[in-house]
Scaffold this active site. Structure first.
Site, PDB file in Angstrom:
ATOM      1  N   ARG A  75       0.845  -1.201   0.000  1.00  0.00           N
ATOM      2  CA  ARG A  75       0.000   0.000   0.000  1.00  0.00           C
ATOM      3  C   ARG A  75       0.879   1.250   0.000  1.00  0.00           C
ATOM      4  O   ARG A  75       1.336   1.721   1.035  1.00  0.00           O
ATOM      5  CB  ARG A  75      -0.902  -0.011   1.236  1.00  0.00           C
ATOM      6  CG  ARG A  75      -1.793   1.206   1.380  1.00  0.00           C
ATOM      7  CD  ARG A  75      -2.896   1.265   0.378  1.00  0.00           C
ATOM      8  NE  ARG A  75      -3.871   0.196   0.542  1.00  0.00           N
ATOM      9  CZ  ARG A  75      -4.751  -0.151  -0.413  1.00  0.00           C
ATOM     10  NH1 ARG A  75      -4.788   0.486  -1.571  1.00  0.00           N
ATOM     11  NH2 ARG A  75      -5.604  -1.148  -0.200  1.00  0.00           N
ATOM     12  N   ARG A 101       1.120  -6.456  -9.635  1.00  0.00           N
ATOM     13  CA  ARG A 101       1.498  -5.793  -8.374  1.00  0.00           C
ATOM     14  C   ARG A 101       1.748  -6.781  -7.248  1.00  0.00           C
ATOM     15  O   ARG A 101       2.202  -6.384  -6.170  1.00  0.00           O
ATOM     16  CB  ARG A 101       0.450  -4.748  -7.972  1.00  0.00           C
ATOM     17  CG  ARG A 101      -0.914  -5.308  -7.630  1.00  0.00           C
ATOM     18  CD  ARG A 101      -1.848  -4.201  -7.166  1.00  0.00           C
ATOM     19  NE  ARG A 101      -3.175  -4.692  -6.822  1.00  0.00           N
ATOM     20  CZ  ARG A 101      -4.049  -4.008  -6.115  1.00  0.00           C
ATOM     21  NH1 ARG A 101      -3.757  -2.813  -5.660  1.00  0.00           N
ATOM     22  NH2 ARG A 101      -5.240  -4.515  -5.846  1.00  0.00           N
ATOM     23  N   HIS A 171       0.310   3.255 -10.487  1.00  0.00           N
ATOM     24  CA  HIS A 171      -0.644   3.691  -9.441  1.00  0.00           C
ATOM     25  C   HIS A 171       0.115   4.485  -8.368  1.00  0.00           C
ATOM     26  O   HIS A 171       0.351   3.983  -7.264  1.00  0.00           O
ATOM     27  CB  HIS A 171      -1.274   2.422  -8.854  1.00  0.00           C
ATOM     28  CG  HIS A 171      -2.472   2.628  -7.980  1.00  0.00           C
ATOM     29  ND1 HIS A 171      -2.512   3.533  -6.952  1.00  0.00           N
ATOM     30  CD2 HIS A 171      -3.680   2.013  -7.968  1.00  0.00           C
ATOM     31  CE1 HIS A 171      -3.683   3.465  -6.351  1.00  0.00           C
ATOM     32  NE2 HIS A 171      -4.411   2.550  -6.953  1.00  0.00           N
ATOM     33  N   ASP A 215     -12.741   9.176  -6.753  1.00  0.00           N
ATOM     34  CA  ASP A 215     -12.301   7.999  -7.513  1.00  0.00           C
ATOM     35  C   ASP A 215     -12.762   8.205  -8.957  1.00  0.00           C
ATOM     36  O   ASP A 215     -13.905   7.927  -9.298  1.00  0.00           O
ATOM     37  CB  ASP A 215     -12.912   6.725  -6.899  1.00  0.00           C
ATOM     38  CG  ASP A 215     -12.257   5.463  -7.453  1.00  0.00           C
ATOM     39  OD1 ASP A 215     -11.425   5.573  -8.364  1.00  0.00           O
ATOM     40  OD2 ASP A 215     -12.598   4.366  -6.963  1.00  0.00           O
ATOM     41  N   GLU A 274      -2.682   8.659 -11.181  1.00  0.00           N
ATOM     42  CA  GLU A 274      -2.200   7.441 -11.834  1.00  0.00           C
ATOM     43  C   GLU A 274      -2.132   7.624 -13.349  1.00  0.00           C
ATOM     44  O   GLU A 274      -3.136   7.953 -13.981  1.00  0.00           O
ATOM     45  CB  GLU A 274      -3.127   6.280 -11.486  1.00  0.00           C
ATOM     46  CG  GLU A 274      -3.360   6.142  -9.980  1.00  0.00           C
ATOM     47  CD  GLU A 274      -4.452   5.139  -9.647  1.00  0.00           C
ATOM     48  OE1 GLU A 274      -4.580   4.151 -10.371  1.00  0.00           O
ATOM     49  OE2 GLU A 274      -5.188   5.370  -8.676  1.00  0.00           O
TER      50      GLU A 274
HETATM   51  C1  BG6 Z   1      -7.766   3.083  -7.664  1.00  0.00           C
HETATM   52  C2  BG6 Z   1      -9.171   2.710  -8.054  1.00  0.00           C
HETATM   53  O1  BG6 Z   1      -6.953   3.071  -8.796  1.00  0.00           O
HETATM   54  O2  BG6 Z   1      -7.256   2.132  -6.739  1.00  0.00           O
HETATM   55  C3  BG6 Z   1     -10.036   2.619  -6.813  1.00  0.00           C
HETATM   56  O3  BG6 Z   1      -9.685   3.666  -8.972  1.00  0.00           O
HETATM   57  C4  BG6 Z   1      -9.427   1.662  -5.813  1.00  0.00           C
HETATM   58  O4  BG6 Z   1     -11.351   2.204  -7.165  1.00  0.00           O
HETATM   59  C5  BG6 Z   1      -7.983   2.081  -5.539  1.00  0.00           C
HETATM   60  O5  BG6 Z   1     -10.191   1.684  -4.613  1.00  0.00           O
HETATM   61  C6  BG6 Z   1      -7.248   1.174  -4.559  1.00  0.00           C
HETATM   62  O6  BG6 Z   1      -7.359  -0.155  -4.956  1.00  0.00           O
HETATM   63  P1  BG6 Z   1      -6.763  -1.310  -4.059  1.00  0.00           P
HETATM   64  O7  BG6 Z   1      -7.139  -2.573  -4.748  1.00  0.00           O
HETATM   65  O8  BG6 Z   1      -5.273  -1.090  -4.027  1.00  0.00           O
HETATM   66  O9  BG6 Z   1      -7.368  -1.147  -2.690  1.00  0.00           O
END
Ligand code: BG6
Length: 306
Positions: A75, A101, A171, A215, A274
């Site tokens: 994260r 990922r 991302h 989002d 992103e």
């Molecule tokens: C973003 C999406 O790119 O990533 C969101 O648009 C999503 O909808 C977010 O909640 C995080 O995703 P994740 O799978 O890492 O919790």
């Protein structure tokens, strides 16, 4: 584990540039430390979790609760989303945002450039596990160039004999002083898909400001974005290539609380912009074809507005 690190250092370690070491939870990580900047790249997910030009504050946000486990995405930093963005289009059991990922990437090159920056290349190829999720042969190359600025290039190549369609995103989690004080320039007048409002298409009026959960997939966006951050007295410039879609995401309070790897108030110090191939910007690659998605991230001093 130690033997693998020793052989990574023997094959790709570079004095004054790259050293491979055990990172969080023992996961393998390339620590880059050159005359211009420092960075950390986990082979798990090919995620660059830290980038900091000397004399600057960290540019990327990494959750203090990030779980460094092989079955989970880290994260923060820049998770590599591929070969689909968001939930799988027909099978909700398949992992959100694809498998790159959470895959284990291989190091294929490390080198020093004349300007003092460091280049590191990671590769990912199809395996029986990836073919179970996505029945295609592919080769991915992920090149990081770490200097006063950070360049990331993700090249997807179709090594099979059938065309495939791939979505993707770099991302990127950016560190900000206070997300409510930040403005994002570069998306004015663009149409976007609002994922929080039944995917309705809307138009951005002026600068993007964040005062609630956001989002969105902005469409037909090839220009740079700039994050203006008055509290940190800096701008983050994001220039991109091979991308016509830009995702802006901040989970805000309720979603942050619901995520085990996200501090309850952490949404205030981060913002995801992103560089993507999302929505109608997915790419179709014929056998032998390749596509490069790239971004260049640089820091500039914010001159206070009069
Ligand atoms: C973003 C999406 O790119 O990533 C969101 O648009 C999503 O909808 C977010 O909640 C995080 O995703 P994740 O799978 O890492 O919790």
């Amino acid at each position: 584990m130690t033997d693998l690190l020793a052989s990574l250092n023997a094959d790709f370690g570079l004095e004054g540039h790259v050293h491979f070491q055990a990172g969080e939870n023992g996961l393998h990580m390339a620590r880059i430390d050159n005359d211009l900047a420092t960075a950390e790249v986990y082979l798990h997910g090919g995620n660059i979790t830290a980038f900091q030009p000397h004399g600057s504050d960290p540019l990327l946000w990494l959750s203090p609760l990030a779980q460094f486990q092989t079955d989970k995405a880290i994260r923060g930093g820049v998770p590599v989303i591929w070969p689909w963005f968001g939930p799988h289009s027909v099978d909700s059991h398949k992992p959100q945002h694809g498998f790159a990922r959470t895959a284990s990437w291989q190091v294929s090159h490390a080198g020093a450039l004349a300007d003092g920056s460091t280049q590191l290349q990671l590769d990912l190829r199809d395996t029986s596990a990836t073919r179970t999720l996505w029945p295609h042969a592919f080769a991915l190359e992920l090149v990081f160039t770490v200097g006063t600025e950070l360049r990331i290039e993700l090249t997807s190549r179709n090594t099979g004999d059938q065309p495939f369609t791939a979505g993707a995103a770099l991302h990127s989690y950016f560190a900000v002083g206070d997300v409510e004080q930040v403005v994002v320039e570069g998306l004015a007048d663009c149409e976007y898909i609002d994922k929080l409002d039944a995917d309705r298409r809307k138009r951005q009026e002026g600068l993007v400001r964040i005062h609630a959960e956001v989002d969105r997939i902005y469409l037909k966006t090839e220009n740079s974005c700039v994050i203006h951050d008055p509290l940190m007295a800096r701008q983050i410039h994001i220039e991109k290539g091979g991308s016509r879609s830009t995702v802006v995401w901040n989970p805000w309070a309720d979603k942050a609380e619901a995520m085990a790897d996200f501090p309850d108030q952490g949404f205030r110090q981060m913002l995801c912009i992103e560089t993507a191939n999302a929505a109608d910007d997915v790419r179709i690659l014929a056998p032998g074809d390749a596509h490069t998605l790239s971004q260049r991230i640089s820091l500039h001093r914010e001159v206070p507005r009069q």
